[in-house]
Scaffold this motif. Structure first.
Motif, mmCIF file in Angstrom:
data_model
loop_
_atom_site.group_PDB
_atom_site.id
_atom_site.type_symbol
_atom_site.label_atom_id
_atom_site.label_comp_id
_atom_site.label_asym_id
_atom_site.label_seq_id
_atom_site.Cartn_x
_atom_site.Cartn_y
_atom_site.Cartn_z
ATOM 1 N N GLY A 173 34.935 51.226 33.271
ATOM 2 C CA GLY A 173 35.926 50.366 33.889
ATOM 3 C C GLY A 173 37.135 50.183 32.995
ATOM 4 N N THR B 29 41.186 48.494 39.394
ATOM 5 C CA THR B 29 39.933 47.763 39.562
ATOM 6 C C THR B 29 39.850 46.525 38.668
ATOM 7 O OG1 THR B 29 38.943 49.246 37.914
ATOM 8 C CG2 THR B 29 38.635 49.815 40.245
ATOM 9 N N THR C 138 38.690 59.709 44.407
ATOM 10 C CA THR C 138 39.558 58.614 43.971
ATOM 11 C C THR C 138 40.525 58.208 45.073
ATOM 12 O OG1 THR C 138 39.421 59.269 41.642
ATOM 13 C CG2 THR C 138 41.329 57.951 42.299
ATOM 14 N N HIS D 57 34.307 55.646 36.519
ATOM 15 C CA HIS D 57 33.968 54.918 37.740
ATOM 16 C C HIS D 57 32.817 55.625 38.451
ATOM 17 C CE1 HIS D 57 34.328 53.139 41.743
ATOM 18 N NE2 HIS D 57 34.988 52.145 41.162
ATOM 19 N N HIS E 299 38.672 56.344 47.762
ATOM 20 C CA HIS E 299 38.182 55.034 47.336
ATOM 21 C C HIS E 299 39.328 54.027 47.263
ATOM 22 C CE1 HIS E 299 35.229 52.367 45.442
ATOM 23 N NE2 HIS E 299 36.211 51.965 44.657
ATOM 24 N N LEU F 164 40.980 54.164 38.654
ATOM 25 C CA LEU F 164 39.742 53.410 38.848
ATOM 26 C C LEU F 164 39.101 53.019 37.522
ATOM 27 C CD1 LEU F 164 38.142 55.479 41.770
ATOM 28 C CD2 LEU F 164 39.701 53.519 41.882
ATOM 29 N N ARG G 234 45.605 45.322 46.470
ATOM 30 C CA ARG G 234 45.060 44.494 45.391
ATOM 31 C C ARG G 234 45.958 44.569 44.158
ATOM 32 N NH1 ARG G 234 42.107 40.428 43.026
ATOM 33 N NH2 ARG G 234 41.219 41.113 41.043
ATOM 34 N N LEU H 247 42.902 49.066 47.323
ATOM 35 C CA LEU H 247 43.226 48.827 45.915
ATOM 36 C C LEU H 247 44.729 48.793 45.654
ATOM 37 C CD1 LEU H 247 40.465 50.795 43.964
ATOM 38 C CD2 LEU H 247 40.548 48.384 44.626
ATOM 39 N N ASN I 249 39.262 50.813 49.963
ATOM 40 C CA ASN I 249 39.015 49.496 49.379
ATOM 41 C C ASN I 249 40.289 48.678 49.167
ATOM 42 O OD1 ASN I 249 35.927 49.368 48.468
ATOM 43 N ND2 ASN I 249 36.662 51.466 48.172
ATOM 44 N N THR J 155 39.622 42.956 37.240
ATOM 45 C CA THR J 155 39.172 41.714 37.865
ATOM 46 C C THR J 155 40.118 40.578 37.509
ATOM 47 O OG1 THR J 155 37.789 41.050 35.995
ATOM 48 C CG2 THR J 155 36.780 42.512 37.655
#
Length: 450
Positions: A42, A428, A329, A69, A332, A65, A341, A338, A336, A430
């Motif tokens: 990560g 990714t 990749t 990942h 994904h 990612l 995000r 991303l 998701n 957090t």
């Protein structure tokens, strides 16, 4: 931080010593980060001494990612276990077909419809060279338009387009490249800043190209970055990008957008051109499209596909593992959300950093788009210029980078005078990791400035 594991410190020191003795003087990141990574997952990198770091470099934006990942590892293992050939030049393979499908599905529909893709050598600079050669072939012209602050790679044609003088000094002219002013609000080339600076830039470009005595021979292409990365994380205003598209289209100048670092969700959209809605004639893609492995392509409008067979080739154009990892990749990131995000987390980080600038006067400017963020460090005691910008503080930036590393944070520098802290965390990241990055960065700036 964990205590160093027994016996590992001396071996790490030996590795670093041998690297210094045997590698060229051109090594870069190894100088900035004297660590020997042994594991990564990560956003976390663990050194041979047992210390762990939050990685805000992400392979210069390659690791969309993060490290290792599960989706990427599964794609690589699946490909290895299948017995698929790992190297096949540019022959057709199921992996290439699947990657191309995933790539075209991710591109803006108006651009993807009728587009062609050319697989290049493994680095972004190879794709820049290919795109420029493609447009030279299509137009019969040889020159190019490029911008101040630009970075496009380290091969000859890419260097000619690059703005950084330091990496160009030993080279001859490198071809007919006309340098144009990129809109940089904090250090505006026209001394006005903001929207007015961007409008002046567009006006200058248009009038220069139309001036019969301006000295500009009709070029093969204009090459630009929607967000300059190495140039100091400088986002181009959307209106300015739309103006460049209009100006080039009206004059039949192909527009090449370098998305090597901005692509695959980095700026809060899958591709940075989507923010402005422009449709370029070609896009240069690398870094994250290979899922952490070497891969580079040019995607372009089919009307420019004038090459003959073998007109632009290369040995390493069929990296099967990179295509498998890249397809995984791309899918994904899309599945998701991303990119969305990245926009949300990036806005939060920029907001907090701008608030921090009120407490730490060494922070001159905070800017960026999505998870591509720049913090420009300045000398707070110096007089500001007409736009309110103070002189860059490269020595302070080096101290901050070292202080970050001591606090378990990997951050690299860029921009004018290498005075911009560049944050390129994985998509990714957090909320807890984002908070930890900002805490460590704030503490490092305060300590270094003191």
């Amino acid at each position: 931080m964990p205590a160093p594991a027994a016996g590992t410190g001396s071996s790490a020191s030996a590795v670093l010593r041998r690297q210094r003795l045997r590698e060229s003087a051109a090594r870069t990141y190894a100088r900035s980060f004297p660590i020997v990574p042994v594991r990564a997952s990560g956003m976390t990198v663990e050194g041979a001494d047992g210390r762990r770091y939050l990685d805000c470099l992400s392979g210069a934006g390659t690791l969309a990612l993060g490290h290792n990942h599960p989706v990427v590892l599964a794609a690589i293992r699946r490909t290895l276990d299948s017995g698929a050939p790992l190297h096949l030049l540019d022959l057709a393979t199921a992996e290439k077909d699947d990657f191309t499908t995933a790539l075209f599905e991710s591109l803006p529909p108006a651009f993807a419809d009728g587009a062609r893709v050319h697989f290049c050598g493994p680095a972004g600079t190879d794709a820049v060279e290919a795109a420029l050669k493609l447009m030279q072939t299509a137009t019969g012209r040889s020159g190019a338009l490029a911008f101040t602050g630009a970075y496009h790679g380290m091969t000859a044609g890419s260097l000619a387009l690059t703005g950084n003088v330091a990496v160009k000094e030993p080279l001859p002219g490198g071809g007919e490249v006309v340098r144009l002013p990129y809109p940089y609000g904090y250090r505006c080339p026209f001394g006005v800043g903001g929207e007015a600076g961007a409008e002046l830039s567009a006006t200058y470009v248009e009038r220069l190209l139309d001036d019969p005595a301006g000295g500009v021979v009709p070029p093969a292409a204009m090459v630009l970055e929607a967000v300059q990365g190495e140039g100091g994380v400088v986002p181009a205003p959307d209106d300015w990008l739309r103006a460049m598209r209009r100006i080039t289209a009206e004059r039949r100048i192909p527009l090449i957008v370098d998305e090597v670092q901005t692509g695959v969700g980095r700026t809060g959209a899958m591709w940075a051109v989507e923010h402005s809605g422009i449709v370029p004639d070609a896009m240069v893609l690398s870094k994250a499209i290979g899922g952490s492995l070497p891969l580079a392509v040019v995607v372009y409008r089919e009307e420019y596909d004038g090459w003959r067979p073998g007109a632009h080739t290369g040995t390493f154009r069929g990296n099967t593992l990179a295509m498998a990892a890249g397809a995984a990749t791309l899918r994904h990131v899309a599945a998701n959300g991303l990119a969305e995000r990245a926009a949300v987390v990036g806005d939060r980080m920029v907001e907090r950093l701008r608030a921090l600038a009120g407490e730490l006067p060494a922070i001159g400017d905070v800017r960026g788009r999505g998870l591509m963020i720049g913090v420009e460090l300045v000398d707070p005691a110096a007089e500001p210029d007409a736009c309110g910008a103070r002189p860059a503080a490269p020595e302070l930036a080096v101290r901050v980078r070292e202080a970050c590393l001591a606090r378990g944070l990997i951050v690299e520098l860029g921009g004018r005078h290498d005075a911009v802290l560049r944050l390129l965390p994985p998509l990714t990241i957090t909320d807890e990791q984002a908070a930890a990055v900002l805490d460590r960065l704030a503490d490092a700036i305060a300590a270094a400035a003191a």
